[in-house]
Design an enzyme around this catalytic site. Sequence first.
Site, short mmCIF file in Angstrom:
data_model
loop_
_atom_site.label_atom_id
_atom_site.label_comp_id
_atom_site.label_asym_id
_atom_site.label_seq_id
_atom_site.Cartn_x
_atom_site.Cartn_y
_atom_site.Cartn_z
N ALA A 11 -0.40 3.02 -0.77
CA ALA A 11 0.81 2.35 -0.29
C ALA A 11 1.46 1.72 -1.52
O ALA A 11 1.14 0.60 -1.90
CB ALA A 11 0.44 1.30 0.74
N GLY B 187 2.57 -7.60 -2.67
CA GLY B 187 1.58 -6.57 -2.33
C GLY B 187 1.78 -6.10 -0.90
O GLY B 187 2.82 -6.34 -0.30
N ASN B 188 0.79 -5.42 -0.36
CA ASN B 188 0.87 -5.01 1.04
C ASN B 188 -0.54 -4.95 1.62
O ASN B 188 -1.52 -5.18 0.92
CB ASN B 188 1.61 -3.67 1.19
CG ASN B 188 0.91 -2.56 0.42
OD1 ASN B 188 -0.20 -2.18 0.75
ND2 ASN B 188 1.55 -2.05 -0.62
N TYR B 189 -0.64 -4.65 2.91
CA TYR B 189 -1.91 -4.79 3.63
C TYR B 189 -2.85 -3.59 3.50
O TYR B 189 -3.87 -3.56 4.14
CB TYR B 189 -1.63 -5.00 5.11
CG TYR B 189 -1.01 -6.34 5.44
CD1 TYR B 189 -1.62 -7.51 5.02
CD2 TYR B 189 0.16 -6.41 6.18
CE1 TYR B 189 -1.07 -8.74 5.33
CE2 TYR B 189 0.72 -7.65 6.50
CZ TYR B 189 0.10 -8.80 6.07
OH TYR B 189 0.62 -10.01 6.37
N SER B 190 -2.48 -2.59 2.70
CA SER B 190 -3.35 -1.41 2.62
C SER B 190 -4.76 -1.79 2.14
O SER B 190 -4.91 -2.54 1.18
CB SER B 190 -2.73 -0.40 1.65
OG SER B 190 -3.65 0.63 1.39
#
Length: 405
Positions: free
Chosen positions: A285, A215-218
């Site tokens: 994102a 995943g990512n930090y968005s």
Amino acid sequence: MLEGKKIVLGITGSIAAYKSCLIIRQLVKRGAEVQVVITPAGKEFITPITLSALTSKPVISDFFSQRDGTWHSHVDLGLWADAMLVAPATASTIGKMAHGVADNMLITTYLSMKAPVFIAPAMDLDMYAHPSTQQNLRTLQAYGNHIIEPGTGFLASKLEGKGRMEEPENIVACLERFFAQQGSAEGRENSMKGKRVLITAGPTYEKIDPVRFIGNYSSGKMGFALANECASRGAQVELVCGPVSASMQASSPNVHRTDVESAQEMFEACKALFPSMDSAILCAAVADFTPETTATEKIKRTGEDMVIRLKPNPDIAASLGQMKKEGQTLVGFALETNDEESNAQAKLKKKNFDFIVLNSLKDEGAGFRTDTNKITIITAEGKTEFPLKSKPEVAKDIIDKLEEI
Ligand code: CTP
């Protein structure tokens, strides 16, 4: 912007009370009319004579005028004002406001106030950080009051300031921004009526096994701010969002939300919706890669190295760019760490965007997991840079641009 605005200024017993004089001067200079209401403790720090000289009005502090016994009506003040500003606001006053402890004229005025209320806390850091104070401030926020976050110059969305009162010019700037937005919001209420806008928001999760993902930090905050802004201008919004925290809620029934998890799911949802849209803003994102295979059972530790092979995900933006018909507008985002403008220009062309919103990770306060953003809008013709703003304010700039096209 403050011309003719009627401001009730509440002053409480803090060492920062002397700064109220500077606030009054700036408000008056900008054309505002100021009525001071001061607490008994406030008068220990600054004299009513100074304040009434600056405002050209008697200062109100008691329920009755000492001179002739006339009754000061807090209800009338509540109706008169365009805004109430409590600056400095001590921990004690904040507590009383949060709990309706109406034992002085300032609190009764607050409780009768029909206009928006702004609170500029002033205390030492330990007092500010104390859970009681933080809880009281959150309560006041939940009641719709605006907290001017100490040390940031912004209206707070989450509280992490330093306790020391915000500088007078920044407090006044907050009020100006608020009235400017209010003014323009009135003009824009229906500017997007009948328009349909697709917005993607948040991260995507790419499954590795039943319990793990890439995943990512968005956080989704920028996308939700855009959805709310479009809805407030009368548009019908289709918000397709990846996994975001439960606290992320759209504020209008004009926002229809579709929750997805992976890039592939987001892609399917967007492809189905885009043909009936007037515009799309691709703020999500999206993960560029996904595991080639997803394990059906939890992957066990073997003591060996672990390799996950990734395959490319569909590029949602580029696909919509190809599908785009005459009259449709497509807006993209670019989060870059280097060669920001040339990378953004390249993406604008490659994905057939009408404009692209660039944020650089080099700018403090921009990008993921912040409440603020600093953007540059890039079109084929040129670029416009904007200062650091809260995400809802950034959303206004982006939607203004969308409406211009
Ligand atoms: N985007 C998308 N689908 C993807 C990847 C990106 O719709 N699979 C959109 C994003 O929402 C954003 C824009 O494309 O509006 C640019 O995203 P970014 O990740 O910066 O672009 P990439 O093409 O992935 O380029 P990079 O190589 O820099 O990651």
